[in-house]
Write a protein that holds these residues in place. Structure first.
Motif, mmCIF file in Angstrom:
data_model
loop_
_atom_site.group_PDB
_atom_site.id
_atom_site.type_symbol
_atom_site.label_atom_id
_atom_site.label_comp_id
_atom_site.label_asym_id
_atom_site.label_seq_id
_atom_site.Cartn_x
_atom_site.Cartn_y
_atom_site.Cartn_z
ATOM 1 N N GLU A 30 -2.024 -23.595 43.742
ATOM 2 C CA GLU A 30 -1.944 -22.155 43.882
ATOM 3 C C GLU A 30 -3.349 -21.567 44.045
ATOM 4 O OE1 GLU A 30 0.890 -24.171 41.414
ATOM 5 O OE2 GLU A 30 -1.154 -23.697 40.850
ATOM 6 N N GLU A 32 -4.648 -18.915 42.901
ATOM 7 C CA GLU A 32 -5.191 -18.429 41.617
ATOM 8 C C GLU A 32 -5.753 -19.585 40.795
ATOM 9 O OE1 GLU A 32 -1.903 -15.913 43.178
ATOM 10 O OE2 GLU A 32 -1.988 -18.024 42.614
ATOM 11 N N GLN A 35 -9.076 -20.717 42.278
ATOM 12 C CA GLN A 35 -10.196 -19.837 41.944
ATOM 13 C C GLN A 35 -10.666 -20.037 40.508
ATOM 14 O OE1 GLN A 35 -12.110 -18.105 43.962
ATOM 15 N NE2 GLN A 35 -10.838 -18.685 45.697
ATOM 16 N N LEU A 36 -9.728 -20.247 39.588
ATOM 17 C CA LEU A 36 -10.122 -20.508 38.200
ATOM 18 C C LEU A 36 -10.950 -21.784 38.101
ATOM 19 C CD1 LEU A 36 -6.866 -19.608 36.237
ATOM 20 C CD2 LEU A 36 -9.000 -18.289 36.308
ATOM 21 N N ALA A 58 -11.640 -14.219 43.637
ATOM 22 C CA ALA A 58 -10.553 -14.234 42.653
ATOM 23 C C ALA A 58 -10.010 -12.828 42.425
ATOM 24 C CB ALA A 58 -11.035 -14.847 41.334
ATOM 25 N N ARG A 59 -10.901 -11.863 42.257
ATOM 26 C CA ARG A 59 -10.453 -10.480 42.057
ATOM 27 C C ARG A 59 -9.727 -9.970 43.293
ATOM 28 N NH1 ARG A 59 -15.535 -10.014 39.789
ATOM 29 N NH2 ARG A 59 -16.233 -8.683 41.457
ATOM 30 N N ALA A 61 -7.975 -11.651 45.241
ATOM 31 C CA ALA A 61 -6.672 -12.317 45.287
ATOM 32 C C ALA A 61 -5.752 -11.862 44.158
ATOM 33 C CB ALA A 61 -6.868 -13.828 45.227
ATOM 34 N N GLU A 63 -6.664 -11.714 40.697
ATOM 35 C CA GLU A 63 -6.986 -12.209 39.361
ATOM 36 C C GLU A 63 -7.475 -11.059 38.493
ATOM 37 O OE1 GLU A 63 -6.559 -13.993 36.549
ATOM 38 O OE2 GLU A 63 -6.727 -15.696 37.926
ATOM 39 N N THR A 64 -7.161 -11.113 37.207
ATOM 40 C CA THR A 64 -7.552 -10.035 36.297
ATOM 41 C C THR A 64 -8.966 -10.232 35.776
ATOM 42 O OG1 THR A 64 -6.733 -11.103 34.270
ATOM 43 C CG2 THR A 64 -5.151 -9.772 35.542
ATOM 44 N N ARG A 67 -9.004 -12.331 32.430
ATOM 45 C CA ARG A 67 -8.959 -13.796 32.552
ATOM 46 C C ARG A 67 -10.286 -14.356 33.051
ATOM 47 N NH1 ARG A 67 -4.056 -16.895 33.745
ATOM 48 N NH2 ARG A 67 -4.874 -17.182 35.843
ATOM 49 N N TYR A 80 -3.775 -18.431 29.824
ATOM 50 C CA TYR A 80 -3.655 -19.399 30.914
ATOM 51 C C TYR A 80 -2.423 -20.267 30.706
ATOM 52 C CZ TYR A 80 -8.400 -17.788 31.298
ATOM 53 O OH TYR A 80 -9.492 -16.985 31.389
ATOM 54 N N GLU A 84 -2.613 -24.380 34.348
ATOM 55 C CA GLU A 84 -4.004 -23.933 34.460
ATOM 56 C C GLU A 84 -4.876 -24.595 33.404
ATOM 57 O OE1 GLU A 84 -3.231 -19.455 36.282
ATOM 58 O OE2 GLU A 84 -3.175 -19.751 34.101
#
Length: 155
Positions: A30, A32, A35-36, A58-59, A61, A63-64, A67, A80, A84
């Motif tokens: 995924e 997300e 990116q993590l 990430a942002r 896409a 992402e908060t 996180r 997570y 993840e």
């Protein structure tokens, strides 16, 4: 000040770029999660350019902020998913190779429960690729802070 321009030498870096794109576009991981992993490995390696790039991507896409802020302490939170968490543990083990048996069997067994073999290979290649990009940008002293998300990613 930068030592050399990574962009100027992109032709020599095509194999690493192709690997990165193949994993990114492979559909087994995924966006997300990718990116993590890219952020966490870049944090460990201290690559300012990659941290700048991947935090913005990430942002963009979705992402908060929360996180991203607590990512270095991902083990201390419930933000997570299990998948993840396993991916982050796998990425850390492969990045911090401190022994010949750096990826414990117990972690591999956990990984097999949440990733099929193809996805685990892609996760491994993602970690290999970002470690390579981190080392190139660190060697070049590529300045972080000026990356702009491409319009296609910002949609």
């Amino acid at each position: 000040m930068s030592r050399f321009s990574v962009q100027k030498h992109y032709p020599a870096m095509q194999p690493l770029l192709a690997l990165s794109m193949q994993v990114h576009d492979g559909g087994r991981l995924e966006p997300e999660l990718q990116q993590l992993v890219l952020m966490r490995v870049s944090q460990i390696n201290g690559c300012a350019f990659c941290l700048d790039m991947h935090s913005k991507d990430a942002r963009a896409a979705g992402e908060t902020e929360q996180r991203l802020y607590v990512l270095p302490a991902w083990r201390e939170t419930t933000l997570y998913s299990e998948r993840e968490q396993v991916a982050l543990a796998w990425a850390e083990e492969l990045t911090e190779l401190d022994s010949h048996d750096a990826v414990p069997d117990a972690l591999y067994e956990r990984a097999k429960k949440v990733f099929d073999e193809d996805a685990l290979v892609d996760l491994t290649l993602l970690v290999v690729a970002i470690n390579g990009w981190n080392r190139i940008n660190i060697a070049a002293r590529t300045i972080g802070g000026h990356y702009r998300v491409p319009k296609a990613k910002a949609a």
